[in-house]
Design a protein around this motif. Structure first.
Motif, mmCIF file in Angstrom:
data_model
loop_
_atom_site.group_PDB
_atom_site.id
_atom_site.type_symbol
_atom_site.label_atom_id
_atom_site.label_comp_id
_atom_site.label_asym_id
_atom_site.label_seq_id
_atom_site.Cartn_x
_atom_site.Cartn_y
_atom_site.Cartn_z
ATOM 1 N N ALA A 34 0.828 -1.203 0.000
ATOM 2 C CA ALA A 34 0.000 0.000 0.000
ATOM 3 C C ALA A 34 0.866 1.258 0.000
ATOM 4 C CB ALA A 34 -0.939 -0.008 1.210
ATOM 5 N N ILE A 35 1.938 1.259 0.788
ATOM 6 C CA ILE A 35 2.834 2.421 0.819
ATOM 7 C C ILE A 35 3.498 2.599 -0.544
ATOM 8 C CG2 ILE A 35 5.024 3.281 1.769
ATOM 9 C CD1 ILE A 35 4.077 2.194 4.507
ATOM 10 N N ALA A 36 3.926 1.515 -1.161
ATOM 11 C CA ALA A 36 4.552 1.607 -2.487
ATOM 12 C C ALA A 36 3.574 2.176 -3.510
ATOM 13 C CB ALA A 36 5.057 0.238 -2.929
ATOM 14 N N ALA A 37 2.317 1.741 -3.461
ATOM 15 C CA ALA A 37 1.310 2.265 -4.391
ATOM 16 C C ALA A 37 1.021 3.738 -4.119
ATOM 17 C CB ALA A 37 0.031 1.435 -4.296
ATOM 18 N N ALA A 38 0.964 4.120 -2.846
ATOM 19 C CA ALA A 38 0.735 5.534 -2.519
ATOM 20 C C ALA A 38 1.907 6.392 -2.981
ATOM 21 C CB ALA A 38 0.497 5.699 -1.015
ATOM 22 N N ARG A 39 3.116 5.874 -2.847
ATOM 23 C CA ARG A 39 4.284 6.614 -3.363
ATOM 24 C C ARG A 39 4.201 6.744 -4.889
ATOM 25 N NH1 ARG A 39 7.812 7.596 0.718
ATOM 26 N NH2 ARG A 39 8.040 6.052 2.376
ATOM 27 N N ALA A 40 3.748 5.683 -5.573
ATOM 28 C CA ALA A 40 3.585 5.740 -7.033
ATOM 29 C C ALA A 40 2.525 6.783 -7.408
ATOM 30 C CB ALA A 40 3.210 4.364 -7.574
ATOM 31 N N ALA A 41 1.466 6.874 -6.602
ATOM 32 C CA ALA A 41 0.429 7.879 -6.865
ATOM 33 C C ALA A 41 1.003 9.282 -6.752
ATOM 34 C CB ALA A 41 -0.744 7.700 -5.906
ATOM 35 N N THR A 42 1.842 9.513 -5.752
ATOM 36 C CA THR A 42 2.427 10.850 -5.602
ATOM 37 C C THR A 42 3.425 11.128 -6.722
ATOM 38 O OG1 THR A 42 4.166 10.125 -4.076
ATOM 39 C CG2 THR A 42 2.098 10.887 -3.099
ATOM 40 N N ARG A 43 4.178 10.099 -7.149
ATOM 41 C CA ARG A 43 5.116 10.294 -8.273
ATOM 42 C C ARG A 43 4.366 10.614 -9.564
ATOM 43 N NH1 ARG A 43 7.672 5.958 -5.937
ATOM 44 N NH2 ARG A 43 6.775 4.524 -7.463
ATOM 45 N N ALA A 44 3.179 10.031 -9.722
ATOM 46 C CA ALA A 44 2.397 10.257 -10.935
ATOM 47 C C ALA A 44 2.025 11.725 -11.101
ATOM 48 C CB ALA A 44 1.133 9.395 -10.921
ATOM 49 N N ILE A 45 1.932 12.424 -9.997
ATOM 50 C CA ILE A 45 1.610 13.854 -10.069
ATOM 51 C C ILE A 45 2.860 14.669 -9.783
ATOM 52 C CG2 ILE A 45 -0.866 13.736 -9.674
ATOM 53 C CD1 ILE A 45 -0.267 14.150 -6.683
ATOM 54 N N THR A 104 -3.891 16.151 -3.086
ATOM 55 C CA THR A 104 -4.115 16.100 -1.646
ATOM 56 C C THR A 104 -4.416 14.675 -1.206
ATOM 57 O OG1 THR A 104 -4.947 18.351 -1.728
ATOM 58 C CG2 THR A 104 -5.448 17.092 0.248
ATOM 59 N N GLN A 105 -5.226 13.964 -1.965
ATOM 60 C CA GLN A 105 -5.582 12.600 -1.594
ATOM 61 C C GLN A 105 -4.363 11.680 -1.626
ATOM 62 O OE1 GLN A 105 -8.758 11.646 -4.262
ATOM 63 N NE2 GLN A 105 -10.285 12.718 -3.059
ATOM 64 N N ALA A 106 -3.518 11.822 -2.650
ATOM 65 C CA ALA A 106 -2.345 10.959 -2.760
ATOM 66 C C ALA A 106 -1.386 11.206 -1.601
ATOM 67 C CB ALA A 106 -1.637 11.186 -4.099
ATOM 68 N N GLN A 107 -1.098 12.461 -1.324
ATOM 69 C CA GLN A 107 -0.177 12.787 -0.239
ATOM 70 C C GLN A 107 -0.763 12.356 1.105
ATOM 71 O OE1 GLN A 107 2.891 13.937 -0.618
ATOM 72 N NE2 GLN A 107 2.793 14.284 -2.802
ATOM 73 N N SER A 108 -2.057 12.553 1.282
ATOM 74 C CA SER A 108 -2.700 12.206 2.550
ATOM 75 C C SER A 108 -2.775 10.701 2.751
ATOM 76 C CB SER A 108 -4.097 12.815 2.617
ATOM 77 O OG SER A 108 -3.995 14.214 2.539
ATOM 78 N N MET A 109 -3.014 9.952 1.667
ATOM 79 C CA MET A 109 -3.043 8.490 1.772
ATOM 80 C C MET A 109 -1.660 7.985 2.165
ATOM 81 S SD MET A 109 -4.230 5.483 1.675
ATOM 82 C CE MET A 109 -5.590 4.914 0.727
ATOM 83 N N LEU A 110 -0.626 8.513 1.515
ATOM 84 C CA LEU A 110 0.732 8.123 1.866
ATOM 85 C C LEU A 110 1.008 8.457 3.333
ATOM 86 C CD1 LEU A 110 3.563 7.088 1.285
ATOM 87 C CD2 LEU A 110 4.102 9.345 0.289
ATOM 88 N N ALA A 111 0.632 9.654 3.754
ATOM 89 C CA ALA A 111 0.859 10.067 5.144
ATOM 90 C C ALA A 111 0.107 9.150 6.112
ATOM 91 C CB ALA A 111 0.433 11.517 5.342
ATOM 92 N N HIS A 112 -1.136 8.805 5.796
ATOM 93 C CA HIS A 112 -1.927 7.923 6.660
ATOM 94 C C HIS A 112 -1.219 6.570 6.843
ATOM 95 C CE1 HIS A 112 -5.345 5.940 8.503
ATOM 96 N NE2 HIS A 112 -5.247 4.989 7.588
ATOM 97 N N LEU A 113 -0.746 6.017 5.740
ATOM 98 C CA LEU A 113 -0.056 4.727 5.813
ATOM 99 C C LEU A 113 1.238 4.842 6.611
ATOM 100 C CD1 LEU A 113 -0.690 3.680 2.123
ATOM 101 C CD2 LEU A 113 -1.754 2.660 4.158
ATOM 102 N N LEU A 114 1.929 5.971 6.458
ATOM 103 C CA LEU A 114 3.159 6.184 7.217
ATOM 104 C C LEU A 114 2.874 6.303 8.715
ATOM 105 C CD1 LEU A 114 4.941 8.638 4.771
ATOM 106 C CD2 LEU A 114 5.626 6.276 5.274
ATOM 107 N N VAL A 115 1.788 6.992 9.080
ATOM 108 C CA VAL A 115 1.406 7.100 10.493
ATOM 109 C C VAL A 115 1.108 5.706 11.043
ATOM 110 C CG1 VAL A 115 -0.422 7.909 12.069
ATOM 111 C CG2 VAL A 115 0.615 9.500 10.434
ATOM 112 N N GLU A 116 0.373 4.905 10.281
ATOM 113 C CA GLU A 116 0.075 3.540 10.738
ATOM 114 C C GLU A 116 1.343 2.733 10.987
ATOM 115 O OE1 GLU A 116 -2.502 1.460 8.060
ATOM 116 O OE2 GLU A 116 -4.292 2.272 9.019
ATOM 117 N N LYS A 117 2.374 2.963 10.192
ATOM 118 C CA LYS A 117 3.643 2.232 10.340
ATOM 119 C C LYS A 117 4.553 2.866 11.381
ATOM 120 C CE LYS A 117 5.471 -0.417 7.861
ATOM 121 N NZ LYS A 117 5.812 -1.808 8.045
ATOM 122 N N GLY A 118 4.130 3.997 11.971
ATOM 123 C CA GLY A 118 4.932 4.654 12.987
ATOM 124 C C GLY A 118 5.966 5.617 12.437
#
Length: 184
Positions: free
Chosen positions: A61-72, A86-100
């Motif tokens: 999921a983190i890899a896909a969110a990073r790909a989403a941010t790279r796409a833009i 905003t959604q791509a950056q926020s999704m990546l941030a959410h996953l990062l928070v979950e991972k600590g």
């Protein structure tokens, strides 16, 4: 096109990874046929991130969110005209928070906050509440302004309550517990 993403999420929620991958493959074919426009690639990768998250594949999921941010372009534009940014950056941030990984997530969340719906808004459904909850955690864990962290957590709770969606009751309960565990 985005119907493939929605159907893939339903497949992921049923635990059917093969069907999810097939639907995302169909989505990818449409994106490729369209010339792989950045917003469409971002939408595809956001769908993949959500689906992998649902399946419990946090790294994927983190890899896909990073790909989403790279796409833009890999750099946040954060503009109301570009909601995927905003959604791509926020999704990546959410996953990062979950991972600590709060320190990496915090600047993404801070940049997205001005574009998130307010605590009493029905726009973008739970997005604004989730973002506030994640930023509260990231602030607290990185030694940021703890008063502000608690304020953001309270706003997240109000946001969940305003939406009156039963699935969000657990989110509100989790944030209430977080407030109890993080006194002023």
């Amino acid at each position: 096109m985005f119907a493939f993403g929605i159907a893939a999420e339903f497949a992921a929620r049923r635990g059917d990874r093969a069907e999810m991958e097939g639907l995302l493959g169909n989505f990818a074919a449409v994106v490729e046929a369209s010339g792989s426009q950045p917003m469409m690639v971002c939408g595809l990768e956001l769908s993949r991130a959500v689906d992998l998250h649902v399946l419990g594949d946090r790294e994927g999921a983190i890899a896909a969110a990073r790909a989403a941010t790279r796409a833009i372009d890999g750099s946040p534009r954060f503009d109301a005209r570009y909601p995927f940014d905003t959604q791509a950056q926020s999704m990546l941030a959410h996953l990062l928070v979950e991972k600590g990984h709060h320190a990496e997530a915090r600047p993404l969340l801070e940049a997205a906050l001005p574009y998130a719906p307010g605590a009493a808004s029905h726009q973008l459904i739970p997005f604004g509440a989730w973002l506030r909850a994640d930023l509260a955690r990231a602030l607290w864990e990185t030694g940021g302004d703890r008063t502000r962290a608690r304020q953001l957590a309270s706003e997240a709770i109000r946001g969940y309550e305003v939406m009156e969606i039963s699935d969000l009751d657990e989110e509100a309960t989790t944030m209430r517990r977080w407030l109890d565990e993080h006194p002023p």
